[in-house]
Design an enzyme around this catalytic site. Structure first.
Site, PDB file in Angstrom:
ATOM      1  N   ASP A  95     -15.740 -59.861 -20.986  1.00  0.00           N
ATOM      2  CA  ASP A  95     -15.206 -61.089 -20.394  1.00  0.00           C
ATOM      3  C   ASP A  95     -15.237 -62.171 -21.466  1.00  0.00           C
ATOM      4  OD1 ASP A  95     -14.314 -63.126 -18.839  1.00  0.00           O
ATOM      5  OD2 ASP A  95     -16.183 -63.385 -17.713  1.00  0.00           O
ATOM      6  N   GLU A 123      -6.981 -59.836 -21.039  1.00  0.00           N
ATOM      7  CA  GLU A 123      -5.771 -60.610 -20.791  1.00  0.00           C
ATOM      8  C   GLU A 123      -5.340 -60.337 -19.342  1.00  0.00           C
ATOM      9  OE1 GLU A 123      -2.757 -60.250 -23.811  1.00  0.00           O
ATOM     10  OE2 GLU A 123      -1.521 -61.813 -22.917  1.00  0.00           O
ATOM     11  N   ASP A 138       0.126 -64.901 -22.730  1.00  0.00           N
ATOM     12  CA  ASP A 138       1.067 -65.608 -23.618  1.00  0.00           C
ATOM     13  C   ASP A 138       2.196 -66.184 -22.771  1.00  0.00           C
ATOM     14  OD1 ASP A 138       2.159 -63.101 -22.980  1.00  0.00           O
ATOM     15  OD2 ASP A 138       3.412 -63.079 -24.775  1.00  0.00           O
ATOM     16  N   HIS A 151      -8.115 -63.972 -21.350  1.00  0.00           N
ATOM     17  CA  HIS A 151      -7.229 -64.305 -22.474  1.00  0.00           C
ATOM     18  C   HIS A 151      -5.923 -64.828 -21.887  1.00  0.00           C
ATOM     19  CE1 HIS A 151      -5.893 -63.984 -26.679  1.00  0.00           C
ATOM     20  NE2 HIS A 151      -4.713 -63.667 -26.171  1.00  0.00           N
TER      21      HIS A 151
HETATM   22  O1  G3I Z   1      -0.690 -44.415 -23.363  1.00  0.00           O
HETATM   23  C1  G3I Z   1      -1.325 -44.205 -24.602  1.00  0.00           C
HETATM   24  C2  G3I Z   1      -2.297 -43.069 -24.501  1.00  0.00           C
HETATM   25  O2  G3I Z   1      -1.634 -41.892 -24.210  1.00  0.00           O
HETATM   26  C3  G3I Z   1      -3.054 -42.959 -25.794  1.00  0.00           C
HETATM   27  O3  G3I Z   1      -4.049 -41.980 -25.664  1.00  0.00           O
HETATM   28  C4  G3I Z   1      -3.703 -44.274 -26.150  1.00  0.00           C
HETATM   29  C5  G3I Z   1      -4.377 -44.219 -27.505  1.00  0.00           C
HETATM   30  O4  G3I Z   1      -4.402 -45.462 -28.135  1.00  0.00           O
HETATM   31  O5  G3I Z   1      -2.733 -45.278 -26.191  1.00  0.00           O
HETATM   32  C6  G3I Z   1      -2.028 -45.471 -25.009  1.00  0.00           C
HETATM   33  O6  G3I Z   1      -1.065 -46.436 -25.267  1.00  0.00           O
HETATM   34  C7  G3I Z   1      -1.464 -47.772 -25.201  1.00  0.00           C
HETATM   35  C8  G3I Z   1      -0.485 -48.454 -24.279  1.00  0.00           C
HETATM   36  O7  G3I Z   1      -0.682 -49.807 -24.297  1.00  0.00           O
HETATM   37  C9  G3I Z   1      -0.669 -47.959 -22.846  1.00  0.00           C
HETATM   38  O8  G3I Z   1       0.330 -48.465 -22.029  1.00  0.00           O
HETATM   39  C10 G3I Z   1      -1.437 -48.355 -26.578  1.00  0.00           C
HETATM   40  O9  G3I Z   1      -2.495 -47.810 -27.360  1.00  0.00           O
HETATM   41  C11 G3I Z   1      -1.578 -49.857 -26.479  1.00  0.00           C
HETATM   42  O10 G3I Z   1      -1.457 -50.447 -27.748  1.00  0.00           O
HETATM   43  C12 G3I Z   1      -0.554 -50.425 -25.556  1.00  0.00           C
HETATM   44  O11 G3I Z   1      -0.848 -51.742 -25.340  1.00  0.00           O
HETATM   45  C13 G3I Z   1       0.160 -52.619 -24.870  1.00  0.00           C
HETATM   46  C14 G3I Z   1      -0.074 -53.952 -25.553  1.00  0.00           C
HETATM   47  O12 G3I Z   1       0.829 -54.884 -25.054  1.00  0.00           O
HETATM   48  C15 G3I Z   1       0.092 -53.886 -27.059  1.00  0.00           C
HETATM   49  O13 G3I Z   1       1.381 -53.542 -27.394  1.00  0.00           O
HETATM   50  C16 G3I Z   1       0.001 -52.771 -23.356  1.00  0.00           C
HETATM   51  O14 G3I Z   1       0.382 -51.584 -22.683  1.00  0.00           O
HETATM   52  C17 G3I Z   1       0.855 -53.923 -22.858  1.00  0.00           C
HETATM   53  O15 G3I Z   1       0.549 -54.153 -21.506  1.00  0.00           O
HETATM   54  C18 G3I Z   1       0.586 -55.161 -23.683  1.00  0.00           C
HETATM   55  O16 G3I Z   1       1.440 -56.165 -23.267  1.00  0.00           O
HETATM   56  C19 G3I Z   1       1.185 -57.458 -23.773  1.00  0.00           C
HETATM   57  C20 G3I Z   1       2.457 -57.920 -24.464  1.00  0.00           C
HETATM   58  O17 G3I Z   1       2.662 -57.140 -25.630  1.00  0.00           O
HETATM   59  C21 G3I Z   1       2.426 -59.401 -24.797  1.00  0.00           C
HETATM   60  N1  G3I Z   1       2.078 -60.171 -23.648  1.00  0.00           N
HETATM   61  C22 G3I Z   1       0.797 -59.807 -23.085  1.00  0.00           C
HETATM   62  C23 G3I Z   1       0.801 -58.366 -22.617  1.00  0.00           C
HETATM   63  C24 G3I Z   1      -0.498 -57.962 -21.948  1.00  0.00           C
HETATM   64  O18 G3I Z   1      -1.557 -57.762 -22.837  1.00  0.00           O
HETATM   65  O1  9MR Z   2      -2.605 -63.590 -27.664  1.00  0.00           O
HETATM   66  C1  9MR Z   2      -1.900 -62.383 -27.863  1.00  0.00           C
HETATM   67  C2  9MR Z   2      -1.825 -61.596 -26.568  1.00  0.00           C
HETATM   68  O2  9MR Z   2      -1.125 -62.341 -25.605  1.00  0.00           O
HETATM   69  C3  9MR Z   2      -1.203 -60.240 -26.829  1.00  0.00           C
HETATM   70  O3  9MR Z   2      -1.220 -59.441 -25.671  1.00  0.00           O
HETATM   71  C4  9MR Z   2      -1.936 -59.534 -27.927  1.00  0.00           C
HETATM   72  C5  9MR Z   2      -1.335 -58.184 -28.281  1.00  0.00           C
HETATM   73  O4  9MR Z   2      -0.026 -58.258 -28.631  1.00  0.00           O
HETATM   74  O5  9MR Z   2      -1.954 -60.324 -29.084  1.00  0.00           O
HETATM   75  C6  9MR Z   2      -2.585 -61.564 -28.905  1.00  0.00           C
HETATM   76  O6  9MR Z   2      -2.461 -62.279 -30.081  1.00  0.00           O
HETATM   77  C7  9MR Z   2      -3.381 -61.922 -31.088  1.00  0.00           C
HETATM   78  C8  9MR Z   2      -2.653 -61.236 -32.216  1.00  0.00           C
HETATM   79  O7  9MR Z   2      -2.085 -60.018 -31.785  1.00  0.00           O
HETATM   80  C9  9MR Z   2      -3.598 -60.999 -33.356  1.00  0.00           C
HETATM   81  N1  9MR Z   2      -4.222 -62.248 -33.766  1.00  0.00           N
HETATM   82  C10 9MR Z   2      -4.974 -62.874 -32.694  1.00  0.00           C
HETATM   83  C11 9MR Z   2      -4.093 -63.189 -31.524  1.00  0.00           C
HETATM   84  C12 9MR Z   2      -4.921 -63.740 -30.356  1.00  0.00           C
HETATM   85  O8  9MR Z   2      -5.261 -65.035 -30.514  1.00  0.00           O
END
Ligand code: G3I
Ligand code: 9MR
Ligand code: ZN
Length: 569
Positions: A540, A549, A177, A494
Site C-alpha cells: 500500500d 494503482e 494516470d 497510485h
Molecule cells: O499475462 C502475463 C503472464 O502470462 C506472465 O506470466 C506474466 C509474467 O510477467 O506477465 C503477464 O503479463 C502482464 C500483464 O500486465 C497481464 O495483463 C505483464 O507482465 C504486465 O507488464 C502487464 O501490465 C500491464 C501494465 O499496464 C504495464 O503495461 C497491465 O496489465 C495494465 O493493466 C497496465 O495498465 C496501465 C496502463 O499501461 C497505464 N495506465 C494505468 C494502467 C493500470 O496500471
Molecule cells: O504512473 C505510471 C502508472 O500510471 C503506470 O501504470 C505505470 C506503468 O506504465 O507507470 C507509472 O509511471 C512510472 C513510470 O513507468 C516509471 N517511472 C516512474 C513512474 C511513476 O511515477
C-alpha cells in the site's frame, strides 16, 4: 531443492514454531463489509487457535462457537497454513465480531441483506470521480472537487501526419494516470453494460450521488454515457479508431486540471477499433429505450468500425500498437486482435441481426478458447461468447450455443478447482498474481455468476461470493482492496489526484490492482524477493504502481459482482 520446496519447508518450520504470519502476529480475517444472512460464511485464521467465537457487537455476548479446521498444509499462494471456521448458521441481522482461542480478533462486521449495496454504490461512483473534461463539483464530488480538466484534448501525434486538432474531451481518466485509452475502455464499458442488460433490477439505482442521479435513467447508464460520448470522438472518418489519447510522458503526481503538457491522439489500431465496435454496438442496444437517436448514432459508429475491420483483415498497425519513440505512457499493446473481432461480431449480430456479423462469429468464435476464464483487457473473446450464448436472436446456431454452454461449464469448474486449492478460496492460482490480479478474481467471479445464472449451480454462486470476500478482507493483508470501504483499506493508491489533492483519504470506491508476483516496480522489488509467496507481493505504497494503482477496467467487474449481490436474492 526447488525454490517452492524451500519456501514450503521454511513455512512449515515457522508454523511448527508458533503458526503465525510472517509478521509473527496471528491473523483472523473476515469480509470487512459483511455478509448476506443466507450466504456461506468463513472466518480464516493463521495461528495456533483451534476454535473461534462469534460475538454480538452490541454486548460482546457469544452467539456461536466453532472449530478452526486446517486446510491441506501450506497454502502455496501465501506460504501460510490457513485454518477455516464456518459460521454460516449465524444469520440474524446485526453487528458482530469474532475472536479465536489464541487471542486474535476481527474488527466489527455486519450481517444484513443489503451489506453490499454501499460497496456497489461506492465502486460505481468511483467512475464519476474519474470523469475527464468536466468539473467535479458539490455535492456529487464530496470533498474531491476539481475544476474542469483537459479541455484541450487533443493534438494529433506526429504519426498521424495532420495538424488538425481533434475535439476529444470527456470520458474517464483510465487509472492513476490521466490518459484515455480505447482498449481498456472496451472491456470496462462491455462489463458495465452486461451488468445492466442481464440484471436490470439490481442495477437500476438512480441515487448513487452523481449529478444525473434522480433523472429517471439508471446511474450506471448515465455513467457509461460519459465514456460513450468520448469514445465516438475517437473514430476517424473511415471507421478506424485511434488507440489512445495521452501525454507523451507520464506526468508527476499532480491534479488533473490543465497543465503545460500537450495531450496527443495516437494512431488507429484494429484492436481498439474492434473494442469500439463491440462497445458501441452493445450500448446501442441498451440505450435504445432511453435515447433512440443516440442509439442509432452508436449503431452507425459500430458498423463503420466493422467496415474498417473488414477492409483491414490483418492486425493494424502490423504487430499491434506500440508506443512510438519518445512516448512512455500506457501501451495496451496487443499482438492478437482476433478475440476483439469475435466480440465485435457477436455484439453487432445481436444488435442488428446482420448476416455478415453472424457468419464471421460462426467462422471464428473458437479461434480463441471459448469462455476462457482468464479474460482481461487484451482477451475479450469471452464477452462475445457470453453475448452469443444468451442471444435473443432466433437464427442463432443451436450447436454453437451448446458448445459455448459446455465451455462455460468447463471454465467455471476450472475456476472452482482453483478456489478449492486456495487457502483463502481465491480464484487466482500461483503464477497468476500478475499486474491487476484483483481484477482477475473479479472477472472470474463474474463468469461464475453467469455460470450460476445458466446452470443454477450453487457452487458458482458461493465461489463468486468467495471472491468478494477476498477483495474485501479475507486475505493475508487483512484489508479491503477498495478505497473507502472497510476498517483497513488502501490509503496510498497510485492515483495522481489522491496523491495531489492534500486530502488524507484517497478518492473512494477505487479498487487497487493487488498482489503482483512479477514485482514490476521499485517498491515491490525492495520489499519482496523471488521467494516471496505470490499473494504477499502487495504494497500500500504510492510508488507501487504495479500493485497499488487503480484502473477503470478493474473497477468494472467489481461493480458487476457487488451490484449483483447488493439486493437480497
Ligand atoms: O499475462 C502475463 C503472464 O502470462 C506472465 O506470466 C506474466 C509474467 O510477467 O506477465 C503477464 O503479463 C502482464 C500483464 O500486465 C497481464 O495483463 C505483464 O507482465 C504486465 O507488464 C502487464 O501490465 C500491464 C501494465 O499496464 C504495464 O503495461 C497491465 O496489465 C495494465 O493493466 C497496465 O495498465 C496501465 C496502463 O499501461 C497505464 N495506465 C494505468 C494502467 C493500470 O496500471
Ligand atoms: O504512473 C505510471 C502508472 O500510471 C503506470 O501504470 C505505470 C506503468 O506504465 O507507470 C507509472 O509511471 C512510472 C513510470 O513507468 C516509471 N517511472 C516512474 C513512474 C511513476 O511515477
Ligand atoms: Zn481530465
Amino acid at each position: 531443492m526447488t525454490d517452492y520446496l524451500k519456501t514450503y519447508v521454511l513455512y512449515v518450520i515457522l508454523f511448527l514454531l508458533g503458526g503465525t504470519t510472517q509478521a509473527g502476529e496471528p491473523l483472523l480475517v473476515v469480509n470487512q463489509a459483511g455478509y448476506l444472512p443466507t450466504a456461506e460464511k468463513f472466518v480464516y485464521a493463521v495461528g495456533p487457535a483451534d476454535s473461534f467465537m462469534v460475538h454480538d457487537a452490541t454486548d460482546g455476548a457469544i452467539v456461536y462457537r466453532g472449530e478452526l479446521t486446517s486446510s491441506a498444509g501450506v497454502d502455496e499462494s501465501t506460504g501460510l497454513v490457513i485454518n477455516r471456521g464456518d459460521f454460516g448458521p449465524v444469520n440474524i441481522t446485526g453487528m458482530y465480531y469474532i475472536t479465536a482461542t489464541d487471542g486474535s480478533a476481527t474488527g466489527k462486521f455486519r450481517i444484513a441483506g443489503y451489506v453490499y449495496s454501499d460497496v456497489f454504490r461506492k465502486a460505481l461512483k468511483g467512475f464519476y470521480f474519474q470523469r475527464c473534461g468536466t468539473a467535479l463539483e458539490d455535492p456529487a464530488a464530496e470533498v474531491y472537487k476539481h475544476s474542469a480538466c483537459h479541455q484541450d484534448d487533443a493534438t494529433p501525434h506526429v504519426s498521424l501526419r495532420s495538424d488538425t486538432h481533434i475535439e476529444s474531451t470527456g470520458g474517464w481518466h483510465d487509472a492513476g494516470d490521466y490518459g484515455k485509452y480505447m482498449v481498456p475502455a472496451g472491456i470496462t464499458v462491455g462489463t458495465l453494460l452486461m451488468a445492466y442488460d442481464y440484471f436490470p433490477d439490481e442495477f437500476a439505482r438512480d441515487d448513487i450521488g452523481i449529478p444525473e442521479s434522480g433523472n429517471g435513467i439508471p446511474d450506471i447508464l448515465d455513467e457509461i454515457r460519459c465514456e460513450l460520448e468520448w469514445t465516438i470522438t475517437m473514430q476517424r472518418s473511415d471507421g478506424g479508431v485511434y488507440h489512445k489519447l495521452t501525454t507523451q510522458r507520464f506526468t508527476g503526481m499532480v491534479m488533473p486540471e490543465p497543465q503545460d503538457s500537450l495531450r496527443y491522439i495516437y494512431e488507429v489500431a484494429s484492436a481498439a477499433t474492434a473494442d469500439f465496435a463491440a462497445l458501441t454496438a452493445r450500448a446501442a442496444r441498451t440505450l435504445a429505450p432511453f435515447d433512440q437517436a443516440f442509439s442509432e448514432r452508436l449503431q452507425q459508429s459500430a458498423i463503420r468500425a466493422w467496415n474498417f475491420l473488414e477492409a483491414n483483415p490483418d492486425i493494424v498497425p502490423r504487430g499491434g500498437f506500440h508506443n512510438p519513440a519518445g512516448t512512455n505512457t500506457g501501451e495496451y499493446g496487443d499482438r492478437d486482435d482476433s478475440d476483439e473481432r469475435i466480440w465485435a461480431a457477436a455484439e453487432l449480430y445481436e444488435t442488428t441481426g446482420g448476416k455478415r456479423y453472424h457468419r464471421y462469429f460462426l467462422d471464428h468464435f473458437d479461434d480463441v478458447k471459448p469462455m476462457a476464464n482468464n479474460f482481461t483487457w487484451n482477451q475479450v473473446g469471452t464477452l462475445g461468447h457470453l453475448t452469443y450464448l444468451w442471444t435473443s436472436r432466433q437464427a442463432a446456431d443451436p450447436e454453437v450455443k451448446a458448445t459455448l454452454q459446455s465451455a462455460l461449464r468447463e471454465q467455471c469448474d476450472a475456476v472452482i478447482e482453483i478456489i478449492n486449492r486456495s487457502g483463502f478460496r481465491t480464484a487466482i492460482a500461483p503464477g497468476e498474481f500478475n499486474w491487476g490480479s484483483n481484477s482477475l478474481a473479479m472477472n472470474r467471479a463474474m463468469l461464475l455468476l453467469m455460470g450460476y445464472e445458466t446452470f443454477d449451480d450453487s457452487a458458482y454462486y458461493n465461489g463468486a461470493l468467495d471472491q468478494l470476500n477476498y477483495i474485501l478482507g479475507t486475505n493475508a493483508h487483512e484489508m479491503t482492496f477498495l478505497t473507502g470501504v472497510g476498517e483497513r483499506s488502501p490509503m496510498h493508491i497510485h492515483h495522481r489526484q489522491s496523491a495531489a489533492d492534500g486530502i488524507v483519504q484517497p478518492v473512494p470506491g477505487l479498487l487497487a490492482g493487488g498482489p503482483n508476483e512479477d514485482r514490476q516496480d521499485r517498491v515491490l522489488m525492495e520489499r519482496f524477493t523471488e521467494d516471496t509467496p505470490p499473494a504477499l507481493c502487495y504494497a500500500d505504497s504510492l510508488d507501487s504502481y504495479a500493485s497499488n494503482e487503480i484502473a477503470i477496467n478493474w473497477n468494472a467487474p467489481l461493480v458487476f459482482v457487488a451490484g449483483y449481490f447488493s439486493s437480497p436474492k
